[in-house]
Scaffold this active site. Structure first.
Site, mmCIF file in Angstrom:
data_model
loop_
_atom_site.group_PDB
_atom_site.id
_atom_site.type_symbol
_atom_site.label_atom_id
_atom_site.label_comp_id
_atom_site.label_asym_id
_atom_site.label_seq_id
_atom_site.Cartn_x
_atom_site.Cartn_y
_atom_site.Cartn_z
ATOM 1 N N LYS A 159 0.811 -1.214 0.000
ATOM 2 C CA LYS A 159 0.000 0.000 0.000
ATOM 3 C C LYS A 159 0.847 1.268 0.000
ATOM 4 O O LYS A 159 0.386 2.322 -0.405
ATOM 5 C CB LYS A 159 -0.966 -0.025 1.178
ATOM 6 C CG LYS A 159 -2.017 -1.107 0.999
ATOM 7 C CD LYS A 159 -3.117 -1.045 2.032
ATOM 8 C CE LYS A 159 -4.239 -1.995 1.681
ATOM 9 N NZ LYS A 159 -3.866 -3.425 1.796
HETATM 10 C C1 PLP Z 1 -4.492 -4.518 1.237
HETATM 11 C C2 PLP Z 1 -3.747 -5.790 1.206
HETATM 12 C C3 PLP Z 1 -4.105 -6.851 0.341
HETATM 13 C C4 PLP Z 1 -5.319 -6.791 -0.561
HETATM 14 O O1 PLP Z 1 -5.176 -5.866 -1.598
HETATM 15 P P1 PLP Z 1 -6.473 -5.362 -2.415
HETATM 16 O O2 PLP Z 1 -5.984 -4.292 -3.301
HETATM 17 O O3 PLP Z 1 -7.425 -4.860 -1.359
HETATM 18 O O4 PLP Z 1 -7.028 -6.529 -3.141
HETATM 19 C C5 PLP Z 1 -3.306 -7.979 0.331
HETATM 20 N N1 PLP Z 1 -2.237 -8.101 1.151
HETATM 21 C C6 PLP Z 1 -1.871 -7.112 1.997
HETATM 22 C C7 PLP Z 1 -0.704 -7.313 2.859
HETATM 23 C C8 PLP Z 1 -2.607 -5.928 2.060
HETATM 24 O O5 PLP Z 1 -2.234 -4.951 2.903
#
Ligand code: PLP
Length: 461
Positions: free
Chosen positions: A112
């Site tokens: 993220k």
């Molecule tokens: C947010 C997140 C996901 C999922 O990603 P999306 O874009 O919501 O599908 C998977 N793994 C981790 C570690 C995350 O923080």
């Protein structure tokens, strides 16, 4: 470049406006009116460039005149300067033809950071031009909140409030939210669970007097600018394995469908992606929907990959929009049906989705076994989310190189990793003092009026 809503009844916006708006006024999500295509030569020319240079070339056509070229280069440089790896998104090999894209070298150790660091810089730059201030309020089950705190701390024109469920995030996640010292970021530990936090944030957006008064904005995963930032690493990794001359496949640990939707955009832009595989944990609404055609909610079962524990995937609406021939009225009708528990995907749309995505599910036992096995075979320590991806990728491995997205650093989920393989993963050295830094947090009750009063007071409006 103009942006339209998936429900067809909201104003058409520029990139900058869509970024500041987040959710469209008709309840839909913004998507580009058309996706710019890169030629094979343009894609081939990305080989060997820095991550920031690839990001510039991939994202530039989507931005319209929101930023000048030099300005945008500066924002990219600042966004990724704090990453702990010169390649930003390095590839490592797991086995014959199977590669892991490590997306966890950012400041909060999860993918993220790629989107959040950049949206922080872009929002600040856009606001500085007009002198406006905004207030961002978000709810988190862990990763989004810590990424947002890191991205927005110290920015002059933004106040950020993150609501997290008190006692229900990991120690690393909590400390990443409570240790930034800058006065414009506020960690609020709320009594309740993640759904309560999300409900209070929604309440704040639905209170129009409050919303306008503090100039509320959102940075959750439906924000188009976040999706766009994630398109870049599909290009950087594919090109380093020989694209566009050689196709690649991707497997993506999926929750809200933002990350994998970015892969879908990369393919629409011309990147030769053979398979795009959705990997779910035991919260498998997407895998069930692709197999049966029924998109039906089934509650949330807490798992050891908590960032993928979702009831519905908000960004899936963007895929449905294309699957239904970009007919906003159809999407609006489906979303209304979803409120009563689910809907059946039409035959034509289901065929589109099955041609576009593959999918698989990974149980809790399989997640733990994959962590153990990957360490034994390669020495790589996987976080539980990445392990879900690696397991599902193995089920879809063919002659085309498979790239699995590693979405978080194992040290972010040390208990689950230790339980699986007996070794406690260590934080990277640059973060080793996380547990020594002072924490700053405000406990708040699950009470809208009290939270609003606190936000008003701290933003001095
Ligand atoms: C947010 C997140 C996901 C999922 O990603 P999306 O874009 O919501 O599908 C998977 N793994 C981790 C570690 C995350 O923080």
């Amino acid at each position: 470049m103009r942006y339209i809503s998936t429900r067809g009844a909201a104003p058409v916006l520029t990139f900058g406006e869509a970024m500041m708006t987040g959710l469209a006024r008709d309840g839909g999500l913004y998507v580009p009116e058309s996706v710019p295509v890169m030629t094979q030569d343009q894609i081939a020319a990305l080989a060997g460039l820095s991550y920031e240079d690839i990001a510039f070339r991939v994202m530039r056509p989507f931005l319209g005149d929101t930023f000048g070229d030099d300005e945008f280069r500066g924002l990219l440089a600042r966004a990724y300067a704090g990453f702990g790896h010169a390649a930003r998104a390095p590839l490592v090999q797991l086995g014959p033809n199977h590669f892991l894209l490590e997306l966890f070298h950012g400041p909060t150790l999860a993918f993220k950071d790629f989107a959040m660091q950049l949206i922080g810089q872009m929002m600040q730059a856009a606001l500085a031009k007009t002198g406006e201030r905004i207030t961002i309020v978000g709810a988190t089950s862990g990763d989004t909140g810590s990424a947002a705190m890191e991205a927005f701390r110290g920015l002059a024109n933004v106040d950020l409030f993150i609501l997290y469920p008190h006692g229900r995030v990991s120690d690393v996640q909590r400390r990443q939210m409570t240790t930034p010292a800058e006065a414009n970021v506020h960690a609020l530990a709320m009594d309740g669970d993640f759904d309560d936090c999300q409900a209070r944030v929604k309440d704040m957006f639905n209170d129009f007097a409050f919303r306008d008064g503090v100039r509320l904005a959102g940075v959750n995963s439906i924000n188009w600018a976040r999706v766009l930032a994630q398109v870049v690493y599909y290009f950087s990794s594919a090109v380093s394995l020989g694209a566009p001359h050689r196709p690649v496949s991707f497997t993506v640990p999926t929750g809200n469908f933002g990350d994998i939707f970015a892969g879908y955009i990369a393919r629409k832009m011309g990147l030769p992606i053979e398979k795009l595989v959705i990997a779910t944990n035991q919260n498998d609404i997407l895998d069930r929907a692709l197999k049966s055609g029924a998109y039906v909610t089934d509650g949330v079962k807490p798992s050891i990959s908590p960032s993928m524990d979702i009831q519905v995937s908000s960004n899936f609406e963007r895929a449905l929009f294309d699957a239904y021939g970009r007919d906003g009225a159809s999407v609006a009708a489906l979303m209304a049906e979803l409120k009563t528990g689910g809907f059946t995907i039409s035959q034509g749309a289901l065929q589109f989705l099955r041609e576009t995505f593959a999918s698989g599910r990974c149980s809790e036992d399989e997640t733990r076994a994959t962590i153990t096995q990957a360490f034994a075979e390669t020495g790589e320590i996987l976080c539980p989310h990445s392990a879900v991806g690696v397991k599902v990728a193995a089920d879809h491995q063919g002659a085309t190189p498979m790239i699995t997205l590693a979405t978080a650093h194992p040290a972010k989920f040390p208990d689950a990793v230790q339980a699986a393989m007996g070794v406690r993963p260590a934080l990277p050295p640059r973060m080793a003092d996380l547990f020594d830094r002072p924490e700053r947090v405000t406990r708040v009750p699950n009470d809208l009026a009290e939270i609003q009063a606190l936000v008003r007071e701290r933003t001095a409006l």
